[in-house]
Design a protein around this motif. Structure first.
Motif, PDB file in Angstrom:
ATOM      1  N   ASP A 110       0.821  -1.213   0.000  1.00 50.49           N
ATOM      2  CA  ASP A 110       0.000   0.000   0.000  1.00 50.49           C
ATOM      3  C   ASP A 110       0.851   1.258   0.000  1.00 50.49           C
ATOM      4  O   ASP A 110       0.544   2.231  -0.692  1.00 50.49           O
ATOM      5  N   LEU A 111       1.930   1.258   0.786  1.00 49.55           N
ATOM      6  CA  LEU A 111       2.823   2.408   0.806  1.00 49.55           C
ATOM      7  C   LEU A 111       3.494   2.610  -0.552  1.00 49.55           C
ATOM      8  O   LEU A 111       3.664   3.741  -1.006  1.00 49.55           O
ATOM      9  N   ALA A 112       3.866   1.519  -1.196  1.00 53.09           N
ATOM     10  CA  ALA A 112       4.479   1.622  -2.522  1.00 53.09           C
ATOM     11  C   ALA A 112       3.482   2.212  -3.524  1.00 53.09           C
ATOM     12  O   ALA A 112       3.842   3.054  -4.349  1.00 53.09           O
ATOM     13  N   LYS A 113       2.220   1.783  -3.435  1.00 51.28           N
ATOM     14  CA  LYS A 113       1.192   2.329  -4.334  1.00 51.28           C
ATOM     15  C   LYS A 113       0.973   3.815  -4.064  1.00 51.28           C
ATOM     16  O   LYS A 113       0.820   4.610  -5.000  1.00 51.28           O
ATOM     17  N   LEU A 114       0.957   4.187  -2.775  1.00 47.75           N
ATOM     18  CA  LEU A 114       0.794   5.606  -2.432  1.00 47.75           C
ATOM     19  C   LEU A 114       1.955   6.439  -2.974  1.00 47.75           C
ATOM     20  O   LEU A 114       1.747   7.525  -3.520  1.00 47.75           O
ATOM     21  N   ALA A 115       3.165   5.926  -2.805  1.00 50.41           N
ATOM     22  CA  ALA A 115       4.343   6.658  -3.299  1.00 50.41           C
ATOM     23  C   ALA A 115       4.278   6.809  -4.815  1.00 50.41           C
ATOM     24  O   ALA A 115       4.639   7.858  -5.360  1.00 50.41           O
ATOM     25  N   GLU A 116       3.826   5.775  -5.487  1.00 54.27           N
ATOM     26  CA  GLU A 116       3.706   5.851  -6.946  1.00 54.27           C
ATOM     27  C   GLU A 116       2.671   6.894  -7.352  1.00 54.27           C
ATOM     28  O   GLU A 116       2.887   7.668  -8.283  1.00 54.27           O
ATOM     29  N   LEU A 117       1.533   6.920  -6.636  1.00 56.64           N
ATOM     30  CA  LEU A 117       0.511   7.927  -6.930  1.00 56.64           C
ATOM     31  C   LEU A 117       1.044   9.338  -6.706  1.00 56.64           C
ATOM     32  O   LEU A 117       0.787  10.249  -7.491  1.00 56.64           O
ATOM     33  N   LYS A 118       1.811   9.513  -5.631  1.00 54.40           N
ATOM     34  CA  LYS A 118       2.381  10.835  -5.346  1.00 54.40           C
ATOM     35  C   LYS A 118       3.383  11.228  -6.426  1.00 54.40           C
ATOM     36  O   LYS A 118       3.404  12.354  -6.890  1.00 54.40           O
ATOM     37  N   ASP A 119       4.227  10.272  -6.854  1.00 57.10           N
ATOM     38  CA  ASP A 119       5.224  10.557  -7.882  1.00 57.10           C
ATOM     39  C   ASP A 119       4.574  10.944  -9.208  1.00 57.10           C
ATOM     40  O   ASP A 119       5.098  11.763  -9.949  1.00 57.10           O
ATOM     41  N   ARG A 120       3.446  10.325  -9.517  1.00 53.60           N
ATOM     42  CA  ARG A 120       2.744  10.645 -10.765  1.00 53.60           C
ATOM     43  C   ARG A 120       1.951  11.939 -10.667  1.00 53.60           C
ATOM     44  O   ARG A 120       1.462  12.446 -11.661  1.00 53.60           O
ATOM     45  N   GLY A 121       1.777  12.454  -9.450  1.00 53.92           N
ATOM     46  CA  GLY A 121       1.040  13.697  -9.268  1.00 53.92           C
ATOM     47  C   GLY A 121      -0.445  13.478  -9.079  1.00 53.92           C
ATOM     48  O   GLY A 121      -1.217  14.436  -9.095  1.00 53.92           O
ATOM     49  N   ALA A 122      -0.868  12.224  -8.892  1.00 54.93           N
ATOM     50  CA  ALA A 122      -2.284  11.938  -8.720  1.00 54.93           C
ATOM     51  C   ALA A 122      -2.777  12.403  -7.350  1.00 54.93           C
ATOM     52  O   ALA A 122      -3.957  12.724  -7.186  1.00 54.93           O
ATOM     53  N   ILE A 123      -1.892  12.419  -6.354  1.00 52.10           N
ATOM     54  CA  ILE A 123      -2.250  12.924  -5.037  1.00 52.10           C
ATOM     55  C   ILE A 123      -1.196  13.938  -4.593  1.00 52.10           C
ATOM     56  O   ILE A 123      -0.058  13.890  -5.037  1.00 52.10           O
ATOM     57  N   THR A 124      -1.605  14.829  -3.717  1.00 54.31           N
ATOM     58  CA  THR A 124      -0.682  15.850  -3.224  1.00 54.31           C
ATOM     59  C   THR A 124       0.155  15.290  -2.086  1.00 54.31           C
ATOM     60  O   THR A 124      -0.126  14.205  -1.562  1.00 54.31           O
ATOM     61  N   GLU A 125       1.157  16.049  -1.692  1.00 50.13           N
ATOM     62  CA  GLU A 125       2.016  15.640  -0.565  1.00 50.13           C
ATOM     63  C   GLU A 125       1.195  15.507   0.710  1.00 50.13           C
ATOM     64  O   GLU A 125       1.391  14.580   1.498  1.00 50.13           O
ATOM     65  N   GLU A 126       0.256  16.429   0.907  1.00 49.00           N
ATOM     66  CA  GLU A 126      -0.586  16.393   2.115  1.00 49.00           C
ATOM     67  C   GLU A 126      -1.462  15.142   2.130  1.00 49.00           C
ATOM     68  O   GLU A 126      -1.571  14.465   3.158  1.00 49.00           O
TER      69      GLU A 126
END
Length: 137
Positions: A110-126
């Protein structure tokens, strides 16, 4: 008593900062010479001699001739460091062998998926930090 006009102070500071920037460029050029895989030993020696004996001309010529590949080498090195760090984190997180291991393995995914989403810009840092906190609690 002599005074130092404000404009002279400005010019002195300007030349000082330009000299510091040039030193950074020279060190960057020398570091790039040593890490360049496409140059042989004699090529590295030639560029190094040019950069050290004629530093202003050597650094300028090096940036003109090999400047584009400097950026590519920087990018490649940064990507390799990032991939090595991510591999280390995955390996360290998956290394647990106690009863919690299956549950922790899910968190790692799950953390890896979250990091990938953040890297792609799908979610913000917050949003990433909020979701990560929920997963880890």
């Amino acid at each position: 008593m002599d005074h130092y006009p404000l404009l002279d102070l400005f010019w002195t500071m300007l030349w000082f900062f330009l000299w510091i920037m040039w030193l950074f460029l020279l060190f960057k050029v020398i570091a790039d010479i040593f890490r360049s895989d496409d140059l042989g030993g004699w090529g590295k020696a030639g560029w190094l001699i040019l950069a050290l004996l004629l530093p202003y001309i050597g650094a300028l010529v090096y940036v003109i001739v090999r400047g584009g590949s400097m950026g590519k080498r920087d990018l490649k090195e940064a990507q390799e460091r990032d991939a090595a760090f991510k591999a280390y984190v995955r390996e360290a997180a998956a290394g647990g062998s106690d009863a919690k291991a299956p549950r922790e393995g899910k968190h790692v995914d799950d953390l890896a998926k979250l990091a990938e989403l953040k890297d792609r810009g799908a979610i913000t840092e917050e949003e990433y930090q909020r979701a990560k906190t929920k997963l880890l609690v």
